[in-house]
Design a protein around this motif. Structure first.
Motif, PDB file in Angstrom:
ATOM      1  N   MET A 199      -8.088-109.915 -94.875  1.00 42.53           N
ATOM      2  CA  MET A 199      -7.673-110.264 -96.227  1.00 42.53           C
ATOM      3  C   MET A 199      -8.870-110.426 -97.153  1.00 42.53           C
ATOM      4  N   GLN A 200      -8.819-109.754 -98.285  1.00 44.02           N
ATOM      5  CA  GLN A 200      -9.898-109.813 -99.264  1.00 44.02           C
ATOM      6  C   GLN A 200      -9.533-110.822-100.355  1.00 44.02           C
ATOM      7  N   VAL A 201      -9.768-112.082-100.075  1.00 46.94           N
ATOM      8  CA  VAL A 201      -9.513-113.150-101.042  1.00 46.94           C
ATOM      9  C   VAL A 201     -10.833-113.847-101.306  1.00 46.94           C
ATOM     10  N   SER A 202     -11.146-114.080-102.564  1.00 46.56           N
ATOM     11  CA  SER A 202     -12.427-114.652-102.948  1.00 46.56           C
ATOM     12  C   SER A 202     -12.231-115.992-103.646  1.00 46.56           C
ATOM     13  N   ALA A 203     -12.961-117.021-103.174  1.00 49.02           N
ATOM     14  CA  ALA A 203     -12.919-118.323-103.847  1.00 49.02           C
ATOM     15  C   ALA A 203     -13.473-118.209-105.269  1.00 49.02           C
ATOM     16  N   THR A 204     -14.465-117.337-105.458  1.00 47.19           N
ATOM     17  CA  THR A 204     -15.014-117.124-106.800  1.00 47.19           C
ATOM     18  C   THR A 204     -13.930-116.609-107.742  1.00 47.19           C
ATOM     19  N   TYR A 205     -13.148-115.642-107.274  1.00 46.99           N
ATOM     20  CA  TYR A 205     -12.058-115.092-108.088  1.00 46.99           C
ATOM     21  C   TYR A 205     -11.006-116.155-108.387  1.00 46.99           C
ATOM     22  N   ALA A 213      -4.924-119.308-115.425  1.00 45.30           N
ATOM     23  CA  ALA A 213      -4.016-118.303-114.858  1.00 45.30           C
ATOM     24  C   ALA A 213      -3.563-118.761-113.478  1.00 45.30           C
ATOM     25  N   SER A 214      -2.437-118.218-113.020  1.00 46.30           N
ATOM     26  CA  SER A 214      -1.870-118.626-111.736  1.00 46.30           C
ATOM     27  C   SER A 214      -2.667-118.040-110.565  1.00 46.30           C
ATOM     28  N   ALA A 215      -2.914-118.885-109.569  1.00 43.35           N
ATOM     29  CA  ALA A 215      -3.539-118.437-108.316  1.00 43.35           C
ATOM     30  C   ALA A 215      -2.549-118.502-107.159  1.00 43.35           C
ATOM     31  N   ARG A 216      -1.274-118.563-107.463  1.00 38.87           N
ATOM     32  CA  ARG A 216      -0.268-118.675-106.415  1.00 38.87           C
ATOM     33  C   ARG A 216      -0.304-117.468-105.485  1.00 38.87           C
TER      34      ARG A 216
END
Length: 215
Positions: A178-184, A193-196
């Motif tokens: 999974m390509q999820v970034s805490a920075t993003y 904006a929603s981070a859901r």
């Protein structure tokens, strides 16, 4: 009978997200793992300081792992003053579990490439195995020093990581990657904006209640 592995999975967790959590869980599915210590660092020596406090990052980790018994929110680095050196954390885990327990530290390929600059790097493989998780698109080549380290310590075909307490390197690609970034995520939250669906709802609610990552 071989022992199960105990894993050290460190990071800033600023905030913890589904990329962290899914990777930790998948490690327990592809390897014989009894528990994963998710360890929030106090002062990361090689990156910017976290936006949330240590107590807040630990609270988010505890919320995120509340219903997964193999994942442990660990505060041992937050209890120490100064930079969070991996060698110190591995030594603490080794003292807790004993000299015979198979122990491994999880790190990404990019972090592994920076290993020659780490404090007391020579002691890491004396204390634990290294599990290097590669992600799609990470094509940077290792230095000659790291290539020699891999030649000496990389797990050979037919060997098992939990057969010995320490000293081996396993390169691994996880199924979901999974390509999820805490920075993003922080950028989204800073823009209101929603981070859901990028992190657990309980963590989103904690962030909202404590007004974290606001501009």
């Amino acid at each position: 009978m071989k022992s199960s592995l105990v894993l050290m999975y460190g990071g800033t967790f600023d905030p913890v997200h589904h990329g962290h959590l899914r990777s930790a869980l998948e490690l327990t599915q592809v390897l014989p793992v009894s528990r994963v210590h998710l360890i929030a660092c106090q002062l990361p020596p090689h990156r910017d300081q976290p936006g949330a406090s240590g107590a807040q990052r630990l609270a988010m980790l505890q919320l995120a792992t509340a219903n997964e018994p193999l994942l442990i929110a660990d505060d041992r680095e937050l209890q120490r003053e100064g930079p969070s050196w991996s060698a110190d954390t591995l030594l603490s885990l080794r003292e807790e579990y004993g000299s015979l327990q198979p122990l491994a530290m999880v790190l990404g390929w990019d972090a592994f490439l920076g290993l020659p600059q780490w404090s007391r790097r020579e002691s890491l493989l004396e204390l634990a195995h290294l599990i290097v998780v590669a992600r799609p698109g990470q094509m940077h080549e290792a230095s000659p020093e790291l290539l020699q380290l891999l030649q000496q310590h990389e797990l050979k075909p037919g060997e098992q990581l939990n057969a010995t307490p320490a000293g081996r390197i396993l390169r691994l690609s996880l199924p979901s990657a999974m390509q999820v970034s805490a920075t993003y995520i922080r950028r989204l939250l800073g823009q209101q904006a929603s981070a859901r669906y990028l992190l657990p709802d309980t963590v989103i609610e904690f962030i909202r209640t404590n007004q974290l990552y606001q501009p």
